[in-house]
Design an enzyme around this catalytic site. Structure first.
Site, short mmCIF file in Angstrom:
data_model
loop_
_atom_site.label_atom_id
_atom_site.label_comp_id
_atom_site.label_asym_id
_atom_site.label_seq_id
_atom_site.Cartn_x
_atom_site.Cartn_y
_atom_site.Cartn_z
N GLY A 286 78.46 -30.63 87.61
CA GLY A 286 78.33 -29.30 87.02
C GLY A 286 79.65 -28.70 86.56
N MET B 32 70.08 -35.60 83.85
CA MET B 32 69.87 -37.02 83.58
C MET B 32 68.40 -37.38 83.37
SD MET B 32 72.91 -37.84 83.42
CE MET B 32 72.94 -39.62 83.30
N ARG B 33 67.66 -36.47 82.75
CA ARG B 33 66.26 -36.76 82.44
C ARG B 33 66.01 -36.50 80.97
NH1 ARG B 33 62.47 -36.97 86.26
NH2 ARG B 33 60.94 -36.02 84.87
N HIS C 287 77.01 -34.14 74.70
CA HIS C 287 77.06 -35.58 74.90
C HIS C 287 78.50 -36.07 74.69
CE1 HIS C 287 75.60 -39.66 75.08
NE2 HIS C 287 76.38 -39.93 74.04
N ASP D 187 69.39 -37.94 72.47
CA ASP D 187 70.64 -37.47 71.84
C ASP D 187 70.57 -37.49 70.32
OD1 ASP D 187 71.72 -37.26 74.45
OD2 ASP D 187 72.33 -39.36 74.41
N GLU E 36 84.92 -30.70 76.13
CA GLU E 36 83.57 -30.16 76.36
C GLU E 36 83.63 -28.72 76.86
OE1 GLU E 36 80.93 -34.10 77.48
OE2 GLU E 36 81.83 -32.99 79.12
C1 GRF Z 1 79.35 -34.57 80.63
O1 GRF Z 1 80.30 -35.52 80.25
C2 GRF Z 1 78.33 -34.42 79.54
O2 GRF Z 1 78.82 -34.72 78.28
C3 GRF Z 1 77.26 -35.40 79.91
O3 GRF Z 1 77.24 -35.41 81.31
C4 GRF Z 1 78.51 -35.03 81.82
C5 GRF Z 1 78.28 -33.93 82.82
O4 GRF Z 1 79.42 -33.64 83.57
N1 GRF Z 1 76.01 -35.02 79.31
P1 GRF Z 1 79.44 -32.36 84.52
O5 GRF Z 1 78.29 -32.49 85.50
O6 GRF Z 1 79.29 -31.14 83.65
O7 GRF Z 1 80.75 -32.39 85.23
#
Ligand code: GRF
Length: 203
Positions: free
Chosen positions: A12, A91-92, A110, A146, A175
């Site tokens: 997170g 992750m779903r 992503h 995606d 990100e």
């Molecule tokens: C990130 O790299 C995002 O791009 C991918 O999952 C990862 C999540 O990381 N979808 P976090 O849980 O926000 O640290």
């Protein structure tokens, strides 16, 4: 004030960046009112608790199909009057039912320059392929993996000494800037979808 639900399965750190951006006023007109995880021990849930934000753990174990899981979750999100669903390491894959229920109201981030290297191993796949540039992408979620319209995208160079971890670390740093920016644009109504293209209307 738009009500945002963040769905996360893991650490997170993107959730944290979003929470910080709400606090600092970088995201205006929206607040995270709910954090959902399919994993009980996801640190994302703890981050939410620390901030006093409502959490929900919904395990996939007691469901026989993806849609059944999603129907329950959509019902809950609607009860909570959620305007925007933000996937942050969730992750779903969402079912068509979920995507339709929150049409153009689901964002994902992503860790690659889509459409290259979709799926669960975007960073490692890009590195293994030997690309010289990778990056991250914020996009609307559609029924594919995606594949939805791209909102923001930024690149990072791939260094010769990079491991998947070091590359992912630099992508993560990007990100944390890109996701809050995209969320702010959405809550301020600045994003217009025209077919596959997402137009940023700053006027
Ligand atoms: C990130 O790299 C995002 O791009 C991918 O999952 C990862 C999540 O990381 N979808 P976090 O849980 O926000 O640290």
């Amino acid at each position: 004030m738009k009500r945002i639900a963040v769905l996360a399965s893991g650490n997170g750190s993107n959730l944290q960046a979003i929470l910080d951006a709400v606090d600092s006023g970088e995201i205006q007109g929206g607040a995270v009112t709910l954090v959902v995880s399919d994993r009980k021990n996801a640190y994302a849930l703890e981050r939410a608790r620390i901030k006093g934000i409502q959490t929900k753990h919904q395990s996939a174990l007691r469901y026989t199909s993806r849609e059944e899981y999603d129907r329950d979750l959509v019902t809950y999100l609607e009860e909570q009057e959620i305007d925007l669903v933000v996937l942050a390491g969730f992750m779903r894959l969402l079912s068509p039912y979920f995507v339709l229920a929150f049409n153009h109201r689901i964002l994902n981030i992503h860790p690659s320059l889509l459409p290259a290297f979709p799926g669960g191993h975007g960073v490692a796949d890009a590195l293994a392929y030997g690309v010289k540039v990778s990056g991250c992408t914020v996009h609307f979620v559609d029924e594919g993996m995606d594949t939805g319209p791209i909102i923001l995208q930024e690149a990072v160079p791939v260094l010769e000494k990079d491991t998947a971890e070091s590359l992912h670390q630099r992508i993560h740093a990007l990100e944390y800037k890109l996701y809050p920016r995209a969320i702010d644009l959405w809550v301020r109504g600045k994003l217009k979808i025209q077919g596959r293209r997402c137009i940023i209307d700053e006027n």
